[in-house]
Write a protein that holds these residues in place. Structure first.
Motif, PDB file in Angstrom:
ATOM      1  N   GLY A 109       0.787  -1.224   0.000  1.00 10.38           N
ATOM      2  CA  GLY A 109       0.000   0.000   0.000  1.00 10.38           C
ATOM      3  C   GLY A 109       0.821   1.278   0.000  1.00 10.38           C
ATOM      4  N   LEU A 110       2.119   1.177   0.299  1.00  9.91           N
ATOM      5  CA  LEU A 110       2.954   2.381   0.315  1.00  9.91           C
ATOM      6  C   LEU A 110       3.247   2.839  -1.114  1.00  9.91           C
ATOM      7  CD1 LEU A 110       4.684   4.493   1.814  1.00  9.91           C
ATOM      8  CD2 LEU A 110       6.598   2.887   1.667  1.00  9.91           C
ATOM      9  N   GLY A 111       2.897   4.067  -1.401  1.00 12.16           N
ATOM     10  CA  GLY A 111       3.201   4.653  -2.702  1.00 12.16           C
ATOM     11  C   GLY A 111       4.276   5.712  -2.568  1.00 12.16           C
ATOM     12  N   ILE A 112       5.215   5.712  -3.501  1.00  9.92           N
ATOM     13  CA  ILE A 112       6.231   6.764  -3.541  1.00  9.92           C
ATOM     14  C   ILE A 112       6.243   7.337  -4.950  1.00  9.92           C
ATOM     15  CG2 ILE A 112       8.660   7.372  -3.223  1.00  9.92           C
ATOM     16  CD1 ILE A 112       8.971   4.903  -1.476  1.00  9.92           C
ATOM     17  N   THR A 113       5.990   8.637  -5.057  1.00  8.08           N
ATOM     18  CA  THR A 113       6.126   9.312  -6.338  1.00  8.08           C
ATOM     19  C   THR A 113       7.183  10.391  -6.177  1.00  8.08           C
ATOM     20  OG1 THR A 113       3.819   8.929  -6.941  1.00  8.08           O
ATOM     21  CG2 THR A 113       4.969  10.693  -8.109  1.00  8.08           C
ATOM     22  N   VAL A 114       8.220  10.300  -7.001  1.00 12.53           N
ATOM     23  CA  VAL A 114       9.256  11.326  -6.961  1.00 12.53           C
ATOM     24  C   VAL A 114       9.170  12.128  -8.256  1.00 12.53           C
ATOM     25  CG1 VAL A 114      11.689  11.831  -6.552  1.00 12.53           C
ATOM     26  CG2 VAL A 114      10.711   9.694  -5.702  1.00 12.53           C
ATOM     27  N   SER A 115       8.976  13.442  -8.137  1.00 10.29           N
ATOM     28  CA  SER A 115       9.036  14.296  -9.325  1.00 10.29           C
ATOM     29  C   SER A 115      10.268  15.182  -9.213  1.00 10.29           C
ATOM     30  CB  SER A 115       7.761  15.124  -9.491  1.00 10.29           C
ATOM     31  OG  SER A 115       7.545  15.955  -8.375  1.00 10.29           O
ATOM     32  N   TYR A 116      10.839  15.486 -10.374  1.00  8.18           N
ATOM     33  CA  TYR A 116      12.099  16.222 -10.413  1.00  8.18           C
ATOM     34  C   TYR A 116      11.893  17.563 -11.097  1.00  8.18           C
ATOM     35  CZ  TYR A 116      13.832  11.614  -9.198  1.00  8.18           C
ATOM     36  OH  TYR A 116      14.027  10.413  -8.561  1.00  8.18           O
ATOM     37  N   TRP A 117      12.528  18.599 -10.533  1.00  6.19           N
ATOM     38  CA  TRP A 117      12.300  19.970 -10.971  1.00  6.19           C
ATOM     39  C   TRP A 117      13.604  20.755 -11.003  1.00  6.19           C
ATOM     40  CZ3 TRP A 117       7.284  21.027 -12.367  1.00  6.19           C
ATOM     41  CH2 TRP A 117       6.336  20.083 -11.963  1.00  6.19           C
ATOM     42  N   ARG A 125       7.714  -1.008  -4.879  1.00  9.86           N
ATOM     43  CA  ARG A 125       7.929  -1.458  -6.253  1.00  9.86           C
ATOM     44  C   ARG A 125       6.580  -1.755  -6.888  1.00  9.86           C
ATOM     45  NH1 ARG A 125      12.274  -2.729  -9.100  1.00  9.86           N
ATOM     46  NH2 ARG A 125      13.528  -2.830  -7.210  1.00  9.86           N
ATOM     47  N   GLY A 126       6.307  -1.083  -7.999  1.00  7.75           N
ATOM     48  CA  GLY A 126       5.025  -1.208  -8.660  1.00  7.75           C
ATOM     49  C   GLY A 126       4.980  -2.347  -9.669  1.00  7.75           C
ATOM     50  N   ASP A 127       3.789  -2.564 -10.222  1.00  8.35           N
ATOM     51  CA  ASP A 127       3.574  -3.655 -11.168  1.00  8.35           C
ATOM     52  C   ASP A 127       4.347  -3.467 -12.471  1.00  8.35           C
ATOM     53  OD1 ASP A 127       1.871  -4.871  -9.405  1.00  8.35           O
ATOM     54  OD2 ASP A 127       0.065  -3.912 -10.219  1.00  8.35           O
ATOM     55  N   ASP A 128       4.671  -2.226 -12.816  1.00  2.75           N
ATOM     56  CA  ASP A 128       5.423  -1.981 -14.051  1.00  2.75           C
ATOM     57  C   ASP A 128       6.912  -2.299 -13.893  1.00  2.75           C
ATOM     58  OD1 ASP A 128       6.208   0.078 -12.419  1.00  2.75           O
ATOM     59  OD2 ASP A 128       5.599   1.694 -13.762  1.00  2.75           O
ATOM     60  N   GLY A 129       7.318  -2.642 -12.678  1.00  2.00           N
ATOM     61  CA  GLY A 129       8.708  -3.036 -12.458  1.00  2.00           C
ATOM     62  C   GLY A 129       9.575  -1.953 -11.843  1.00  2.00           C
ATOM     63  N   LEU A 130       9.084  -0.707 -11.858  1.00  2.00           N
ATOM     64  CA  LEU A 130       9.880   0.380 -11.285  1.00  2.00           C
ATOM     65  C   LEU A 130       9.873   0.299  -9.757  1.00  2.00           C
ATOM     66  CD1 LEU A 130      11.549   2.995 -11.582  1.00  2.00           C
ATOM     67  CD2 LEU A 130       9.394   4.265 -11.521  1.00  2.00           C
TER      68      LEU A 130
END
Lengths: 142, 142
Positions: A89-97, B85-90
């Motif tokens: 359930g842990l989601g990590i989204t990294v965006s770069y700027w 780690r997501g289903d797309d492999g990342l």
């Protein structure tokens, strides 16, 4: 592949030096490789968004997530995005700027603000957002 | 162990200061909330490790990943870790550290170095590691 590419020596201003083996180009089809953002030489900025979902409104969330990724990519200073959510359930989204200004502008974008409000009230059980200055990068791509 | 490594470890231990917040247990009864690292007030450092797996030796990889998370948690300056780690492999694993010295010491830890070598030669098709200074944090916990 050249010898130089086979035996990489990467160093940065913090004094860390890394001997890297050759990248596994033959094992990584280009489409998959693009999941890892191709960012410029540091310094630049990263927004690390770690979240847990409520499980509510999956469809609406998915649509909005896709839309926000597309919209982010159109913003000035955008360098890339990497999203991952695991089975726990842990989601990590990294965006770069490019800089703090571009992050600030994106956070204030009206459509993004609506998404943030829905995120707080509906989609996220908890989250932490961290803004960080990337000082060094080591990659199999270099 | 070289003199440099000795000096690094010693100064690392001497220079260590912990500014740990109280656990957020009263606000987050579930174990799930703990998946998001509870980090101190910035500044501190983040290591963002984005990777694609080869798919080779899943069992060996899983064992090593668990062992490295346990070992990292024992290191001076360690503040927390978030793996996804997501289903797309990342895969994105973010570990948090007090300062650059503690990151450097952990990267030079002998058991970790062995893991890094196996990662390069066997487990990872591609990766990018970024070292970033966290300057701001916003959390649903605060």
């Amino acid at each position: 592949m050249t010898n130089d590419e086979n035996n990489l020596l990467v160093s940065n201003k913090n004094g860390m030096t890394h001997h890297m083996k050759a990248p596994h180009d033959e094992h990584s089809p280009s489409d998959e490789r693009k999941l890892i953002a191709s960012t410029p030489k540091p310094p630049y900025y990263a927004v690390v968004f770690s979240s847990l979902r409520t499980g509510e409104d999956e469809a609406g969330y998915g649509q909005m997530a896709t839309r926000m990724q597309e919209l982010a990519a159109e913003q000035p200073g955008y360098l890339g995005i990497e999203p991952a959510r695991g089975d726990d359930g842990l989601g990590i989204t990294v965006s770069y700027w490019q800089d703090l200004q571009s992050i600030r502008a994106w956070r204030q974008h009206s459509e993004h603000q609506l998404a943030q409000q829905l995120g707080k009230s509906r989609w996220y059980a908890a989250y932490t957002l961290r803004i960080a200055r990337v000082e060094a990068e080591v990659s199999t791509d270099e």
